[in-house]
Design an enzyme around this catalytic site. Structure first.
Site, PDB file in Angstrom:
ATOM      1  N   ASN A   1       0.734  -1.235  -0.052  1.00 24.06           N
ATOM      2  CA  ASN A   1       0.160  -0.087   0.146  1.00 24.06           C
ATOM      3  C   ASN A   1       0.988   1.143  -0.101  1.00 24.06           C
ATOM      4  OD1 ASN A   1      -1.669   1.987   0.510  1.00 24.06           O
ATOM      5  ND2 ASN A   1      -2.347   1.331   2.333  1.00 24.06           N
TER       6      ASN A   1
ATOM      7  N   LYS B   1      -0.014   4.269  -0.406  1.00 25.40           N
ATOM      8  CA  LYS B   1      -0.648   5.517   0.298  1.00 25.40           C
ATOM      9  C   LYS B   1      -0.079   6.660  -0.790  1.00 25.40           C
ATOM     10  CE  LYS B   1      -0.236   3.118   4.776  1.00 25.40           C
ATOM     11  NZ  LYS B   1      -0.220   3.574   6.259  1.00 25.40           N
TER      12      LYS B   1
ATOM     13  N   HIS C   1      -9.559   1.389   5.083  1.00 23.72           N
ATOM     14  CA  HIS C   1      -8.623   1.591   5.890  1.00 23.72           C
ATOM     15  C   HIS C   1      -8.857   2.752   6.836  1.00 23.72           C
ATOM     16  CE1 HIS C   1      -4.339   2.605   6.907  1.00 23.72           C
ATOM     17  NE2 HIS C   1      -4.011   1.635   5.835  1.00 23.72           N
TER      18      HIS C   1
ATOM     19  N   GLU D   1      -6.877   4.974   7.924  1.00 30.66           N
ATOM     20  CA  GLU D   1      -6.761   6.437   7.468  1.00 30.66           C
ATOM     21  C   GLU D   1      -7.849   7.128   6.914  1.00 30.66           C
ATOM     22  OE1 GLU D   1      -2.934   5.735   5.560  1.00 30.66           O
ATOM     23  OE2 GLU D   1      -2.003   5.200   7.318  1.00 30.66           O
TER      24      GLU D   1
ATOM     25  N   GLU E   1      -5.509  -4.822  10.548  1.00 26.98           N
ATOM     26  CA  GLU E   1      -4.613  -3.818  10.782  1.00 26.98           C
ATOM     27  C   GLU E   1      -4.880  -3.132  12.079  1.00 26.98           C
ATOM     28  OE1 GLU E   1      -2.535  -2.701   6.607  1.00 26.98           O
ATOM     29  OE2 GLU E   1      -4.215  -1.189   7.013  1.00 26.98           O
TER      30      GLU E   1
ATOM     31  N   GLY F   1       2.499   2.045  11.038  1.00 28.82           N
ATOM     32  CA  GLY F   1       3.790   3.244  10.961  1.00 28.82           C
ATOM     33  C   GLY F   1       4.452   3.399  12.353  1.00 28.82           C
TER      34      GLY F   1
ATOM     35  N   SER G   1       3.502  -2.160  10.329  1.00 32.67           N
ATOM     36  CA  SER G   1       4.824  -2.217  10.625  1.00 32.67           C
ATOM     37  C   SER G   1       5.500  -3.511  10.207  1.00 32.67           C
ATOM     38  CB  SER G   1       4.979  -2.148  12.093  1.00 32.67           C
ATOM     39  OG  SER G   1       4.577  -0.645  12.641  1.00 32.67           O
TER      40      SER G   1
HETATM   41  P1  13P Z   1       2.965   0.388   7.697  1.00 33.42           P
HETATM   42  O1  13P Z   1       3.346  -0.928   7.204  1.00 33.42           O
HETATM   43  O2  13P Z   1       3.693   1.615   7.186  1.00 33.42           O
HETATM   44  O3  13P Z   1       2.771   0.107   9.261  1.00 33.42           O
HETATM   45  O4  13P Z   1       1.459   0.670   7.228  1.00 33.42           O
HETATM   46  C1  13P Z   1       0.479  -0.429   7.177  1.00 33.42           C
HETATM   47  C2  13P Z   1      -0.393  -0.040   6.439  1.00 33.42           C
HETATM   48  O5  13P Z   1      -1.360   0.899   6.927  1.00 33.42           O
HETATM   49  C3  13P Z   1      -0.888  -0.868   5.169  1.00 33.42           C
HETATM   50  O6  13P Z   1      -2.311  -0.302   4.671  1.00 33.42           O
END
Ligand code: 13P
Length: 252
Positions: free
Chosen positions: A11, A13, A100, A102, A169, A175, A213
């Site tokens: 992903n 982003k 997601h 976010e 997740e 992150g 992560s």
């Molecule tokens: P990270 O791997 O950067 O923690 O992000 C995970 C994520 O949000 C994947 O959708």
């Protein structure tokens, strides 16, 4: 290590430009040269601005492309700045991330996510539906309640479960370099599987991914959990080296 097909899904982003195709190219080259990786499926969910360009450049079937969100309306409409599942499909997306955290944090409700999943499935996109608890919910022992609410709130029994992936997740892990304890994670994945089997009245529920992560160092901890069907990888998917090392170390 198991013999089942495992999914490594990136992903990106809001990162990447045309030059980032070299990341996909390197991953593709590496995978095609190593037969032992034919047990894994690679998907990269890139910004909409890159889908068409990458799709035209990608000649192999080894790497598939995905999008990261869509509008809930199915086709076209007066929705300034939005993109529908139909439009993403036309640009070459085969997968789409929905729900997601976010996006949930910006006001996406269970109902909106359900409509997004409905429109993506209509376009025959593979849906990567994200669920996960926040730190407070985890601390208060509310993880399972939260996950069940998210599943029931946005899935429908009539959905084609073969086109749906559930990405677990935990929000506190995204992150942050913090990951769940192996035992806890195994139990949570088992819980999600049981819940989905019940929900879809099946013993072959959607595939479950873990995200949060994931990196080349900690992937060995996850590979011991056979119940995990793959990974949704954020930061580390923006580097071909890290992404390849994750796959390499998984199969070590
Ligand atoms: P990270 O791997 O950067 O923690 O992000 C995970 C994520 O949000 C994947 O959708």
């Amino acid at each position: 290590m198991t013999n089942n097909l495992k999914y490594f899904i990136g992903n990106w982003k809001m990162f990447g430009d045309f030059g980032s195709f070299k990341i996909i190219h390197k991953i593709n080259q590496y995978i095609s040269k190593n037969k032992k990786f034919n047990k894994c499926k690679i998907v990269l969910c890139v910004p909409n601005t890159l889908l068409d360009f990458f799709n035209k450049k990608l000649k192999s079937q080894l790497v598939s492309l995905g999008a990261q969100n869509c509008h809930q309306e199915e086709g076209y409409g007066a929705f300034t700045g939005s993109v529908s599942a139909l439009m993403l499909k036309k640009m070459g997306a085969k997968y789409i991330i929905l729900g997601h955290s976010e996006n949930r944090s910006e006001g996406e409700t269970y109902g909106i996510i359900k409509r997004k999943i409905t429109s993506a499935l209509k376009q025959k996109l593979n849906v990567i539906f994200c669920i996960g608890e926040n730190y407070k919910e985890k601390k208060n022992g509310k993880t399972f309640i939260t996950l069940r609410k998210q599943i029931k709130g946005s899935l429908e029994k009539k959905f084609n479960k073969n086109k749906i992936f559930i990405a677990y997740e935990p929000i506190w892990s995204i992150g942050t370099n913090k990951i769940p304890k192996t035992n806890e994670l195994r139990n949570t994945i088992k819980f999600i599987k049981r819940d989905l089997n019940f929900f879809f009245n099946t013993n072959k529920c959607p595939k479950i991914l873990y995200g949060g992560s994931v990196n080349p160092k900690n992937i060995r901890l996850f590979s011991s959990i056979a119940e995990i069907d793959g990974f949704l990888i954020g930061g580390a998917s923006q580097s071909s080296k890290k992404f390849i090392d994750i796959i390499k170390n998984y199969y070590k």
